[in-house]
Design a protein around this motif. Structure first.
Motif, PDB file in Angstrom:
ATOM      1  N   THR A 189       0.817  -1.226   0.000  1.00  0.00           N
ATOM      2  CA  THR A 189       0.000   0.000   0.000  1.00  0.00           C
ATOM      3  C   THR A 189       0.846   1.268   0.000  1.00  0.00           C
ATOM      4  O   THR A 189       0.292   2.364  -0.029  1.00  0.00           O
ATOM      5  N   ALA A 190       2.184   1.121   0.008  1.00  0.00           N
ATOM      6  CA  ALA A 190       3.026   2.322   0.067  1.00  0.00           C
ATOM      7  C   ALA A 190       2.784   3.205  -1.157  1.00  0.00           C
ATOM      8  O   ALA A 190       2.765   2.734  -2.287  1.00  0.00           O
ATOM      9  N   GLY A 191       2.560   4.474  -0.907  1.00  0.00           N
ATOM     10  CA  GLY A 191       2.447   5.436  -1.995  1.00  0.00           C
ATOM     11  C   GLY A 191       1.118   5.441  -2.728  1.00  0.00           C
ATOM     12  O   GLY A 191       0.985   6.110  -3.747  1.00  0.00           O
TER      13      GLY A 191
ATOM     14  N   ASP B 256      -2.967   6.283  -3.119  1.00  0.00           N
ATOM     15  CA  ASP B 256      -3.979   7.181  -2.573  1.00  0.00           C
ATOM     16  C   ASP B 256      -5.053   6.330  -1.884  1.00  0.00           C
ATOM     17  O   ASP B 256      -5.129   5.120  -2.096  1.00  0.00           O
ATOM     18  N   PRO B 257      -5.867   6.965  -1.019  1.00  0.00           N
ATOM     19  CA  PRO B 257      -6.806   6.181  -0.213  1.00  0.00           C
ATOM     20  C   PRO B 257      -7.704   5.264  -1.036  1.00  0.00           C
ATOM     21  O   PRO B 257      -7.940   4.113  -0.656  1.00  0.00           O
ATOM     22  N   ARG B 258      -8.146   5.718  -2.196  1.00  0.00           N
ATOM     23  CA  ARG B 258      -9.051   4.871  -2.963  1.00  0.00           C
ATOM     24  C   ARG B 258      -8.330   3.658  -3.531  1.00  0.00           C
ATOM     25  O   ARG B 258      -8.831   2.533  -3.451  1.00  0.00           O
ATOM     26  N   SER B 259      -7.133   3.884  -4.071  1.00  0.00           N
ATOM     27  CA  SER B 259      -6.371   2.749  -4.607  1.00  0.00           C
ATOM     28  C   SER B 259      -6.014   1.782  -3.496  1.00  0.00           C
ATOM     29  O   SER B 259      -6.001   0.566  -3.687  1.00  0.00           O
ATOM     30  N   ARG B 260      -5.699   2.356  -2.299  1.00  0.00           N
ATOM     31  CA  ARG B 260      -5.366   1.506  -1.162  1.00  0.00           C
ATOM     32  C   ARG B 260      -6.556   0.612  -0.814  1.00  0.00           C
ATOM     33  O   ARG B 260      -6.415  -0.582  -0.602  1.00  0.00           O
ATOM     34  N   ARG B 261      -7.747   1.212  -0.772  1.00  0.00           N
ATOM     35  CA  ARG B 261      -8.947   0.454  -0.434  1.00  0.00           C
ATOM     36  C   ARG B 261      -9.169  -0.669  -1.443  1.00  0.00           C
ATOM     37  O   ARG B 261      -9.423  -1.815  -1.089  1.00  0.00           O
ATOM     38  N   ARG B 262      -9.022  -0.350  -2.726  1.00  0.00           N
ATOM     39  CA  ARG B 262      -9.221  -1.378  -3.753  1.00  0.00           C
ATOM     40  C   ARG B 262      -8.219  -2.510  -3.588  1.00  0.00           C
ATOM     41  O   ARG B 262      -8.551  -3.687  -3.757  1.00  0.00           O
ATOM     42  N   LEU B 263      -6.983  -2.137  -3.233  1.00  0.00           N
ATOM     43  CA  LEU B 263      -5.950  -3.150  -3.072  1.00  0.00           C
ATOM     44  C   LEU B 263      -6.253  -4.050  -1.879  1.00  0.00           C
ATOM     45  O   LEU B 263      -6.118  -5.274  -1.952  1.00  0.00           O
TER      46      LEU B 263
END
Lengths: 239, 319, 261
Positions: free
Chosen positions: A165-167, A169-176
């Motif tokens: 999750t490094a780097g 954004d919150p939405r991409s993090r959530r999807r990941l």
């Protein structure tokens, strides 16, 4: 029944003499999902590189019952999918297809099978139809998911991710995080993202200065404020 | 951000077809040998390693510094690559750089690419490397020898490459040798200083942060024949410059000189870089240029040694 | 900030875009080769070869001015040819006013011929790069005999060229952000500026070496063993054969006409 990952008495010294890993012991059972936490420079990435024999220290590393030695490296690398922290390191080909097909090609699969694997892997990470795209032009979150697809295409038994999750954004993090939640295989994830650890991983292995300083249920460790502060893991949630 | 080296990337059309073909005939075996050497040395790492470092050279060419009056210093990179990775690996890297520049940016031609590879790849790599290890051996293990070697090697690599380019242009009948040789040499004696300064800056940083990278460059294949190769290159250039082919094309020099006009510039002290009184006995421009480059090389050599000694003193560069 | 080459490849649906890239590479090299064989002052020949280019613009849907703009990159090298009109012996053609240099007729013809040849060659290269996807372009080089190990090195270079060029852009920006110029204060010495640039090159090298190590690890962990497996294969279609024969026929007939006349 064998353990999926077995690390016994592992030591690793850098060429310049610094000791990176002191005496690492842990076992991960099939289907288990564990987080690997610890401050920068603790030895997380070094440890991860041992899990498919890119680095070889003293001691023993077994993957799916196979001891990591020269002769079964190929086998081990097919069973451990390693996702590197910087997707630019992992996506080295000219197109998304070439990158996802890379592992299956070296596994000696037929071209039809390779194509099928690529399709399935891209679908698993929600990136269908990206085959012809150039990695350089993708966003950070997209690159990350393609990077995961490159190892999913090898259908590994174990997924090892370095700071996924490094780097982001919150939405991409959530999807990941949602993606990791869905993936069925055994998982070891190195991360600084304590909220993600709390959400996804029942087990937390903490290393600091090349030693395992804690290994057990995530819940217990996250309530031990002294432990978290002592190893630089506390995350203030003041809001 | 794309920058071009004005005078070293020969475009198509500037060399005669025969000369262009000769370039390819020379390049094919050299490149095959370079690939074999790097494969033996680097093994499976060859492709990702050389590919990423070639991208590094390309990107590093965009790093400039202001010199004066709107001009800036740049890196060509052949010498630096050779110092860090050995001349054969540097040759392969420069080939990749030159191919990309020609194909994607039309900087340097396709049919004449053979010579561009020889000039900017082979000659810079080997000249830079040989000069570097020569100075290092001369100064022993004294700290600062890396910097002296890097300065001299980088400078010499660009100058020798420019002489080669001038001779190819003359052999093709594009520019007469008596103009091409002194003009290219004088411009690149200056450009070479920029190359040398950047190369020294890079090497001195590496010396502090990752000294083992410099050692591994010296262990790379290519050390054995380096002096021999560079000696051969210089000899061939000298003989070529003196050969009748160089001045036959285009046409007799006497006739040109008799016309006056532009060529009288050559006698004008402002444009004459090496005035007649420097080498009063030398009538031949080619010989005069080689002599001048030789004198320049000696001066730069001394400067290089001084740079190494001075840099070694105050900061105490770790060994 | 993103280093971008997007304007190089112009995606269209056209005959030239659809051609087998090997045919294009071979055709362009043959064309440039043939241009180099055109004698000095062979104006009709130059015109013929220019018409050939115009046809290829038509067939590829490229605009003339687009190619023209891109082809100007070779201009700086004309400086190298600058002396030709003055130094080539021959009959006086004209005298430059004021400075009084003599331009000879042969000199002027030679100069014009070199400029035209260079310009035609660059245009052909621009057509190639504007109509061919980069990976296809690289792999078609193996059709010209380039070893596949070198082709894949070039592929790697191209891939990481963007990553490293982005790093350079960020470094240059960071340098300008810290390079104030105050009025009435001297600039820093040139040598110092040079050392700074050198340090930037050095640290970029360290990052690149580390990058190459990580990339190599990422390849190993997916089973890489040194062989080049991901290659592209191209099939020859009917149009490919037709165009190839047409280009070869054009080159041979035009050269024959010009040289045997």
């Amino acid at each position: 029944m064998h353990h999926t990952i077995e690390v016994l008495n592992l030591r690793f010294t850098y060429p310049d003499g610094r000791i990176a890993l002191h005496k690492i012991d842990f076992v991960i059972a099939p289907g288990e999902k564990a987080a690997l936490v610890g401050p920068n420079g603790a030895g997380k990435s070094t440890l991860i590189l041992h899990l498919n024999g890119i680095l070889m220290g003293e001691g023993e590393v077994k993957v799916c019952g196979l001891s990591l030695a020269k002769e079964n490296l190929g086998q081990a690398r097919a069973s451990v999918g390693l996702v590197f922290q910087d997707p630019d390191d992992q996506l080295f080909s000219m197109s998304v297809f070439d990158d996802v097909a890379f592992g299956p090609m070296y596994m000696g699969l037929s071209m039809d099978e390779v194509r099928l694997r690529v399709e399935k892997a891209l679908e698993a990470v929600g990136m269908e139809g990206f085959e012809g795209r150039v990695s350089h032009h993708l966003s950070g979150g997209e690159k990350k998911r393609i990077a995961i697809a490159t190892v999913l295409a090898m259908e590994p038994e174990i997924l090892v991710l370095d700071e996924p999750t490094a780097g982001l954004d919150p939405r991409s993090r959530r999807r990941l995080i949602n993606l990791l939640k869905e993936l069925p295989m055994t998982m070891l994830v190195s991360t600084h993202d304590i909220p993600m650890v709390a959400e996804l991983f029942p087990r937390m292995i903490t290393i600091d200065e090349g030693r395992i300083v804690g290994d057990g249920p995530t819940k217990e460790y996250l309530q031990d404020q002294a432990f978290l502060v002592g190893h630089g893991l506390e995350t203030a949630v003041p809001w | 951000m794309y920058v071009s080296f004005l005078a070293l990337h020969i475009p198509d059309g500037f060399l005669s077809t025969e000369i262009a073909i000769v370039g390819w005939i020379l390049v094919v075996p050299i490149l095959a040998y370079a690939l074999r050497q790097t494969k033996r040395h680097l093994g499976e790492r060859q492709v990702p390693f050389l590919g990423v470092i070639a991208a590094f050279i390309f990107a590093a060419q965009a790093i400039n510094f202001p010199v004066a009056a709107g001009t800036s210093g740049h890196l060509l990179g052949g010498a630096l690559a050779a110092i860090l990775l050995g001349p054969w690996a540097a040759t392969v890297i420069m080939v990749a750089v030159i191919v990309i520049q020609a194909l994607l940016f039309q900087d340097g031609g396709l049919v004449v690419m053979g010579w561009n590879i020889i000039n900017m790849g082979v000659i810079t790599s080997f000249t830079g490397y040989a000069a570097y290890i020569f100075i290092k051996r001369l100064m022993g293990n004294r700290s600062g020898s890396h910097l002296s070697g890097a300065f001299f090697g980088a400078w010499l690599s660009v100058v020798v490459a420019s002489l080669a380019t001038a001779i190819q242009l003359a052999f093709s009948g594009t520019v007469p040798l008596r103009l091409a040789l002194p003009a290219m040499a004088s411009v690149h004696i200056l450009i070479g200083v920029g190359e040398a300064i950047i190369t020294v800056g890079a090497v001195s940083l590496l010396l502090v942060l990752r000294p083992e990278l410099l050692t591994s460059g010296e262990m790379a294949p290519g050390k054995k024949g380096a002096y021999f190769t560079v000696g051969g290159i210089l000899l061939v250039l000298f003989v070529a410059a003196l050969s009748p082919f160089a001045s036959m094309n285009p046409d007799g020099l006497e006739a040109v000189a008799a016309q006056g006009g532009f060529l009288q510039l050559g006698e004008n002290p402002v444009y004459e870089i090496f005035p007649d009184y420097v080498f009063p006995l030398i009538q031949n421009e080619a010989v005069a240029t080689f002599l001048a480059v030789g004198v320049g090389a000696m001066i730069v050599f001394v400067i290089s040694i001084l740079i190494g000694r001075r840099a070694a003193r105050p900061q105490g560069v770790p060994k | 900030m993103h280093f971008n080459l997007a304007d190089q490849y112009h995606h269209r649906e056209s005959i030239v875009h659809g051609l087998n890239p090997r045919v294009k590479v071979l055709g362009v090299v043959l064309y440039i080769f043939a241009v180099g064989l055109l004698p000095e002052g062979e104006w009709l020949g130059f015109l013929l070869y220019f018409l050939f280019l115009i046809i290829s613009y038509q067939l590829s849907g490229l605009e003339f001015f687009f190619v023209l703009r891109r082809s100007l990159i070779a201009l700086p090298f004309l400086l190298a040819a600058f002396a030709i009109p003055f130094t080539t012996p021959g009959d006086e053609w004209m005298k430059l006013p004021i400075i009084g240099w003599t331009i000879t007729e042969t000199g002027a013809i030679r100069f014009a011929s070199i400029v035209i040849r260079a310009w035609l060659a660059v245009q052909a290269a621009v057509v190639l790069i504007s109509t061919t996807r980069i990976p296809d372009l690289f792999w078609s080089l193996s059709a010209l005999g380039m070893p596949s190990i070198l082709v894949s090195t070039i592929n790697f270079m191209y891939r990481y060229l963007f990553v490293l060029a982005d790093e350079v852009l960020r470094m240059l920006r960071a340098r300008s952000a810290r390079s104030p110029r105050l009025p009435h204060k001297p600039k820093p010495p040139v040598l110092w500026e040079g050392r700074v640039a050198g340090s930037m090159v050095g640290s970029l090298f360290i990052r690149s070496i580390e990058r190459s190590e990580r990339v190599y690890s990422a390849m190993l962990s997916r089973g890489f063993d040194g062989r080049v497996l991901v290659k592209r294969k191209f099939k020859m279609k009917q149009t490919d054969w037709i165009i190839m024969v047409a280009v070869i026929a054009f080159v041979f007939m035009s050269q024959g006409l010009i040289h045997l006349r």
